[in-house]
Enzyme design. Structure first.
Site, PDB file in Angstrom:
ATOM      1  N   LYS A 106       6.487  -2.177   1.814  1.00 63.53           N
ATOM      2  CA  LYS A 106       5.336  -1.608   2.509  1.00 63.53           C
ATOM      3  C   LYS A 106       4.121  -2.519   2.372  1.00 63.53           C
ATOM      4  CE  LYS A 106       3.191   2.963   3.096  1.00 63.53           C
ATOM      5  NZ  LYS A 106       3.346   3.025   4.555  1.00 63.53           N
TER       6      LYS A 106
ATOM      7  N   LEU B  90      11.149   0.944   7.043  1.00 57.63           N
ATOM      8  CA  LEU B  90      10.540   1.415   5.803  1.00 57.63           C
ATOM      9  C   LEU B  90      11.303   2.651   5.332  1.00 57.63           C
ATOM     10  CD1 LEU B  90       8.068   0.880   3.906  1.00 57.63           C
ATOM     11  CD2 LEU B  90       7.060   2.885   4.974  1.00 57.63           C
TER      12      LEU B  90
ATOM     13  N   TYR C 168       0.822  -1.207   0.000  1.00 61.64           N
ATOM     14  CA  TYR C 168       0.000   0.000   0.000  1.00 61.64           C
ATOM     15  C   TYR C 168       0.853   1.252   0.000  1.00 61.64           C
ATOM     16  CZ  TYR C 168       0.844   0.902   5.010  1.00 61.64           C
ATOM     17  OH  TYR C 168       1.426   1.201   6.217  1.00 61.64           O
TER      18      TYR C 168
ATOM     19  N   GLU D 273      12.268   2.192  14.132  1.00 58.05           N
ATOM     20  CA  GLU D 273      11.389   3.268  13.671  1.00 58.05           C
ATOM     21  C   GLU D 273      10.142   3.280  14.540  1.00 58.05           C
ATOM     22  OE1 GLU D 273      10.020   2.360   9.634  1.00 58.05           O
ATOM     23  OE2 GLU D 273      10.048   0.223  10.118  1.00 58.05           O
TER      24      GLU D 273
ATOM     25  N   ARG E 216      -7.181 -20.640  -2.164  1.00 57.81           N
ATOM     26  CA  ARG E 216      -6.208 -20.427  -1.101  1.00 57.81           C
ATOM     27  C   ARG E 216      -5.062 -21.449  -1.196  1.00 57.81           C
ATOM     28  NH1 ARG E 216      -4.780 -21.863   3.966  1.00 57.81           N
ATOM     29  NH2 ARG E 216      -3.976 -20.170   5.269  1.00 57.81           N
TER      30      ARG E 216
HETATM   31  N1  PMP Z   1       7.796   3.487   8.894  1.00 53.42           N
HETATM   32  C1  PMP Z   1       6.672   2.765   8.918  1.00 53.42           C
HETATM   33  C2  PMP Z   1       6.687   1.435   9.581  1.00 53.42           C
HETATM   34  C3  PMP Z   1       5.491   3.253   8.321  1.00 53.42           C
HETATM   35  O1  PMP Z   1       4.371   2.525   8.340  1.00 53.42           O
HETATM   36  C4  PMP Z   1       5.510   4.538   7.720  1.00 53.42           C
HETATM   37  C5  PMP Z   1       4.281   5.147   7.107  1.00 53.42           C
HETATM   38  N2  PMP Z   1       3.478   4.286   6.430  1.00 53.42           N
HETATM   39  C6  PMP Z   1       6.715   5.253   7.720  1.00 53.42           C
HETATM   40  C7  PMP Z   1       7.841   4.695   8.316  1.00 53.42           C
HETATM   41  C8  PMP Z   1       6.809   6.622   7.082  1.00 53.42           C
HETATM   42  O2  PMP Z   1       6.830   6.511   5.702  1.00 53.42           O
HETATM   43  P1  PMP Z   1       6.295   7.695   4.772  1.00 53.42           P
HETATM   44  O3  PMP Z   1       7.107   8.899   5.145  1.00 53.42           O
HETATM   45  O4  PMP Z   1       6.585   7.244   3.405  1.00 53.42           O
HETATM   46  O5  PMP Z   1       4.857   7.871   5.081  1.00 53.42           O
END
Ligand code: PMP
Length: 282
Positions: free
Chosen positions: A146, A202, A31, A178, A98
């Site tokens: 993601k 991410l 996503y 994070e 499935r």
């Molecule tokens: N880390 C994680 C685990 C996230 O889910 C997100 C946002 N979806 C981010 C960092 C930040 O990413 P972005 O700046 O692209 O929204």
């Protein structure tokens, strides 16, 4: 609300996805969330690029070109008269009997919808900051993709709420990876410190833009991991994400940072980031 499902614009009540969809059964999907400010898309190109990368890492073919995606985003903004808010985009491997093995011929499912958030950029929380707790990072090892596999981040957010905080920072091998849905930063002696890119986090689109803004403003940036203790002793802390932009952190595991007020670096970065992004919005 008008939503987009596999080529059609429909009222949300009429939008349907198969119960055999692998996104639903196996979290087999990816996503993106793109912010909308003043009816324009913030860093659309960055999100489109990361989507392509996520799909590629999971051996899924891109169902739409970047131009087609942009067209759909804009159409949804127009049809929903969206001023401030976000657009959620999800691509799953599609519906199939499935089976753990990937189906060979499934057509990806593409869903987009809008969420209105009036005054998104004037979030009053940016003036007071948020509190975070730390929890162990027990997510899988490919956090750079993601995926819609968000159960643990969701549980982390609930743990934070239960502890009277706003969010959780995830810790692995003694270092912060994070936040549950954002990238984490500290500031010490004017230097901005945030974890280096890798499979452990991410690759935030906001992170990339904010670090670019910081460097352009001659601010010092160091990309390395830090501990919770180091963060608690920092001058400031903040998080970034597509919908929070730059959000100050004023408390970590009960320890107040500095005077408990949002820091100057975070405030300045938020301003520069929003300014730059609004200028470049499409
Ligand atoms: N880390 C994680 C685990 C996230 O889910 C997100 C946002 N979806 C981010 C960092 C930040 O990413 P972005 O700046 O692209 O929204």
């Amino acid at each position: 609300r008008t939503v987009y499902v596999n080529g059609d614009y429909l009222p949300e009540e009429e939008a349907k996805v198969s119960i055999f969809d692998r996104g639903f059964l196996m979290a087999d999907g990816v996503y993106e969330v793109t912010s909308v400010l003043g009816g324009k898309l913030i860093d659309f190109a960055g999100h489109a690029r990361r989507l392509a990368r996520s799909l590629n890492e999971l051996d899924m073919k891109a169902p739409l070109t970047e131009d087609e995606l942009l067209e759909i985003h804009r159409e949804l903004v127009a049809r929903n008269e969206l001023v401030d808010g976000m657009i959620y985009l999800q691509v799953t491997r599609g519906a199939a009997d499935r089976d753990f093995a990937f189906p060979v011929d499934a057509e990806p499912t593409v869903v987009l919808f809008t969420q209105s958030k009036p005054g998104l950029a004037d979030n009053p929380v940016a003036k007071t900051g948020i509190k975070v707790i730390s929890i162990p990072d027990i997510r899988w090892g490919r956090r750079d993709i993601k995926t819609v596999q968000l159960l643990y981040p969701s549980m982390g957010k609930m743990m934070a709420k239960k502890a009277g905080a706003d969010d959780a920072w995830l810790v692995e091998d003694g270092k912060v990876t994070e936040g549950t849905s954002n990238n984490a930063y500290i500031v010490k002696g004017g230097k901005i410190i945030t974890r280096q890119l890798g499979n452990e986090i991410l690759h935030g689109i906001t992170r990339a833009a904010v670090l670019r803004c910081a460097r352009e403003a001659q601010m010092e940036v160091e990309e390395r991991a830090f501990t919770i203790e180091e963060a608690q002793a920092a001058d400031e802390a903040f998080i970034t994400s597509a919908s929070a932009f730059v959000m100050p952190v004023v408390e970590i595991d009960g320890a107040t940072l500095g005077d408990g007020k949002p820091g100057r670096v975070a405030a300045r970065l938020r301003e520069i980031y929003l300014d730059e992004m609004r200028k470049a919005a499409v």
